[in-house]
Design a protein around this motif. Structure first.
Motif, short mmCIF file in Angstrom:
data_model
loop_
_atom_site.label_atom_id
_atom_site.label_comp_id
_atom_site.label_asym_id
_atom_site.label_seq_id
_atom_site.Cartn_x
_atom_site.Cartn_y
_atom_site.Cartn_z
N ARG A 96 0.80 -1.17 0.02
CA ARG A 96 -0.11 -0.01 -0.02
C ARG A 96 1.03 1.33 -0.02
O ARG A 96 0.76 2.29 -0.66
CB ARG A 96 -0.99 -0.05 1.34
CG ARG A 96 -1.95 -1.02 0.91
CD ARG A 96 -2.87 -1.08 2.14
NE ARG A 96 -3.55 -0.03 2.69
CZ ARG A 96 -3.98 0.52 3.62
NH1 ARG A 96 -3.50 -0.61 4.83
NH2 ARG A 96 -4.51 1.52 3.94
N GLU A 97 1.87 1.08 0.76
CA GLU A 97 3.00 2.40 0.83
C GLU A 97 3.41 2.64 -0.36
O GLU A 97 3.73 3.83 -0.86
CB GLU A 97 4.23 2.18 1.98
CG GLU A 97 4.84 3.36 2.08
CD GLU A 97 4.15 4.63 2.24
OE1 GLU A 97 3.12 4.88 2.65
OE2 GLU A 97 5.17 5.74 2.06
N ALA A 98 3.99 1.60 -1.35
CA ALA A 98 4.49 1.60 -2.39
C ALA A 98 3.74 2.28 -3.46
O ALA A 98 4.09 3.05 -4.36
CB ALA A 98 5.33 0.59 -3.07
N CYS A 99 2.57 1.72 -3.58
CA CYS A 99 1.51 2.39 -4.38
C CYS A 99 1.03 3.75 -4.17
O CYS A 99 0.97 4.47 -4.92
CB CYS A 99 0.14 1.36 -4.41
SG CYS A 99 0.36 -0.30 -5.01
N ARG A 100 1.00 4.00 -2.75
CA ARG A 100 0.67 5.58 -2.57
C ARG A 100 1.82 6.32 -2.89
O ARG A 100 1.57 7.47 -3.54
CB ARG A 100 0.38 5.59 -0.76
CG ARG A 100 0.01 6.97 -0.57
CD ARG A 100 0.35 7.36 1.04
NE ARG A 100 1.92 7.20 1.10
CZ ARG A 100 2.73 8.07 0.93
NH1 ARG A 100 2.44 9.42 0.28
NH2 ARG A 100 4.01 8.22 1.24
N GLN A 101 2.97 6.01 -2.71
CA GLN A 101 4.44 6.73 -3.09
C GLN A 101 4.25 6.96 -4.54
O GLN A 101 4.58 8.02 -4.96
CB GLN A 101 5.29 6.11 -2.38
CG GLN A 101 6.71 6.71 -2.59
CD GLN A 101 6.70 8.44 -2.16
OE1 GLN A 101 6.83 8.32 -0.89
NE2 GLN A 101 6.38 9.22 -2.84
N MET A 102 3.90 5.80 -5.13
CA MET A 102 3.99 5.82 -6.75
C MET A 102 2.99 6.84 -7.22
O MET A 102 3.26 7.89 -8.21
CB MET A 102 3.71 4.50 -7.05
CG MET A 102 3.65 4.30 -8.73
SD MET A 102 3.86 2.59 -9.48
CE MET A 102 3.02 1.72 -8.43
N ARG A 103 1.75 6.87 -6.55
CA ARG A 103 0.80 7.92 -6.94
C ARG A 103 1.30 9.29 -6.95
O ARG A 103 1.03 10.08 -7.75
CB ARG A 103 -0.37 7.56 -6.09
CG ARG A 103 -1.56 8.58 -6.23
CD ARG A 103 -1.99 8.84 -7.69
NE ARG A 103 -2.69 9.90 -7.93
CZ ARG A 103 -3.42 10.57 -8.99
NH1 ARG A 103 -2.92 9.74 -10.39
NH2 ARG A 103 -4.07 11.46 -9.25
N GLU A 104 1.92 9.38 -5.66
CA GLU A 104 2.48 10.97 -5.53
C GLU A 104 3.73 11.22 -6.29
O GLU A 104 3.35 12.39 -6.91
CB GLU A 104 3.24 10.84 -3.82
CG GLU A 104 3.32 12.22 -3.41
CD GLU A 104 4.15 12.21 -2.10
OE1 GLU A 104 3.58 11.41 -1.29
OE2 GLU A 104 4.98 12.74 -1.83
N VAL A 132 -4.02 -6.65 -3.37
CA VAL A 132 -3.40 -5.95 -4.54
C VAL A 132 -4.27 -5.01 -5.15
O VAL A 132 -4.07 -3.85 -5.41
CB VAL A 132 -2.62 -6.86 -5.30
CG1 VAL A 132 -2.18 -6.22 -6.47
CG2 VAL A 132 -1.81 -7.81 -4.53
N GLN A 133 -5.60 -5.68 -5.32
CA GLN A 133 -6.64 -4.82 -6.17
C GLN A 133 -7.06 -3.55 -5.42
O GLN A 133 -6.99 -2.33 -6.02
CB GLN A 133 -7.93 -5.52 -6.47
CG GLN A 133 -8.63 -5.64 -7.76
CD GLN A 133 -9.13 -6.81 -7.84
OE1 GLN A 133 -9.42 -7.72 -6.87
NE2 GLN A 133 -9.65 -7.10 -9.15
N ARG A 134 -7.17 -3.75 -3.87
CA ARG A 134 -7.41 -2.49 -3.30
C ARG A 134 -6.33 -1.53 -3.06
O ARG A 134 -6.58 -0.47 -3.18
CB ARG A 134 -8.02 -3.19 -1.66
CG ARG A 134 -9.35 -3.31 -1.54
CD ARG A 134 -9.94 -3.37 -0.22
NE ARG A 134 -8.95 -4.40 0.57
CZ ARG A 134 -9.12 -5.68 0.39
NH1 ARG A 134 -10.21 -6.06 -0.28
NH2 ARG A 134 -8.33 -6.69 1.28
N ALA A 135 -5.09 -2.20 -3.00
CA ALA A 135 -3.97 -1.27 -2.95
C ALA A 135 -3.91 -0.24 -3.94
O ALA A 135 -3.54 1.00 -4.13
CB ALA A 135 -2.52 -1.85 -2.64
#
Ligand code: C2E
Ligand code: MG
Ligand code: MG
Ligand code: MG
Length: 281
Positions: A96-104, A132-135
């Motif tokens: 989740r953190e990696a996906c959030r950071q990627m979005r930023e 994974v889907q939710r993240a």
């Protein structure tokens, strides 16, 4: 005399074993706490094109900022997390953190990619595909921006559920990579059937390349295999200019290693991102 010495040694071994167990138990309870306490964080190692060092993306690597022990490398806590099952919540947080950071980092577009390491317990957890889907959905990134790295041994165990999970993930558009490739004695016929996009050649093979008497034959063989199976081949652990030039000669497109960049914190990774034009795999 020898006997009493042996006994003393045994007692010493026993004491140190006991200490080791006690130490592991302490670390386990600390790790349980660490996740909630925000002590786990991610560093990011850039992945570049080897031909012209353009940025392809990052690999997220977990770190533990321990209040007394300082910064701990994954080798000191990932195996423990796997033994205790803590890897499931920890791995989900990493995702989740990696996906959030990627979005930023993706505000300007959606070309950026991120690789996340996944361990077998996660992959065998029936909730994993949903997580994974939710993240991805929560972060608002594209599935095609995410790469999941799994090790060969997970795949070779070959549980039907594991294969089903991989197939669902790939159908979603997530890229799947075999990490540390070449160390796990994959059966080649099995490898051909796996829903896998990438092979990441293990660092040990890259390390030997360029040493006296090694011209990268093994790595060359892996490239030939990758081509035959239509898998992309990545290199990890590139440390010397010699290794880089041999990889370039082999036509290796993407790689990472200390020569190109060490893993860096999020702030520095953001800086690297700002300096580079992105290139998609
Ligand atoms: P990995 O996935 O194969 O990650 C690459 C490791 O090689 C990283 O070590 C990275 O710092 C190191 N590395 C990169 N370039 C070089 C180089 O040129 N030379 C050398 N000597 N090393 C290089 P790190 O961060 O200590 O991670 C070790 C392993 O821990 C990872 O290997 C991965 O298997 C595991 N790991 C890290 N984060 C996570 C995570 O969030 N979840 C899971 N399940 N495993 C993780
Ligand atoms: Mg990896
Ligand atoms: Mg690796
Ligand atoms: Mg490795």
């Amino acid at each position: 005399k020898a006997k009493s010495k042996g006994k003393a040694q045994y007692a010493m071994f026993d004491a140190s074993l006991h200490q080791h167990v006690a130490e592991q138990l302490l670390l386990e309870s600390e790790l349980r706490r660490a996740l909630g306490a925000g002590e786990i964080y991610l560093d990011y190692q850039p992945i570049y094109t080897l031909k012209d060092k353009r940025l392809n993306g990052f690999e997220a690597l977990a770190r533990w900022r321990h209040p007394e022990r300082g910064i701990m490398e994954p080798a000191t806590f990932i195996p423990l997390a796997e033994e205790t099952g803590l890897i499931v919540p920890l791995g989900n947080w990493v995702l989740r953190e990696a996906c959030r950071q990627m979005r930023e980092w993706s505000k300007g577009g959606d070309g950026l990619r991120m690789s996340v390491n996944v361990s077998s317990l996660q992959l065998n957890d029936h909730e994993f595909v949903g997580q994974v889907q939710r993240a991805i959905a929560e972060a608002g990134i594209l599935p095609t921006q995410l790469t999941l790295e799994v090790t060969e041994s997970i795949l070779m165990n070959g549980a039907p559920e594991t294969l089903a999970a991989l197939t669902s993930l790939r159908d979603m558009g997530v890229t799947l990579s075999i990490d540390d490739f070449g160390t796990g004695y994959s059966s080649l016929s099995y490898l051909a059937k796996l829903p896998i996009d990438q092979l990441k050649v293990d660092r040990s093979f890259i390390e030997k390349m360029g040493e006296e008497g090694d011209n990268g034959e093994i790595v060359r063989a892996i490239f030939t295999l990758g081509q035959a199976l239509s898998k992309q081949v990545f290199a990890e652990g590139i440390e010397t200019a010699k290794q880089l030039s041999l990889l370039q000669e082999l036509g290796c497109e993407f790689g990472q290693g200390f020569l190109l960049s060490h893993p860096v914190n999020a702030e520095r990774a953001g800086g690297i991102l700002a300096e580079h034009a992105l290139v998609t795999a």
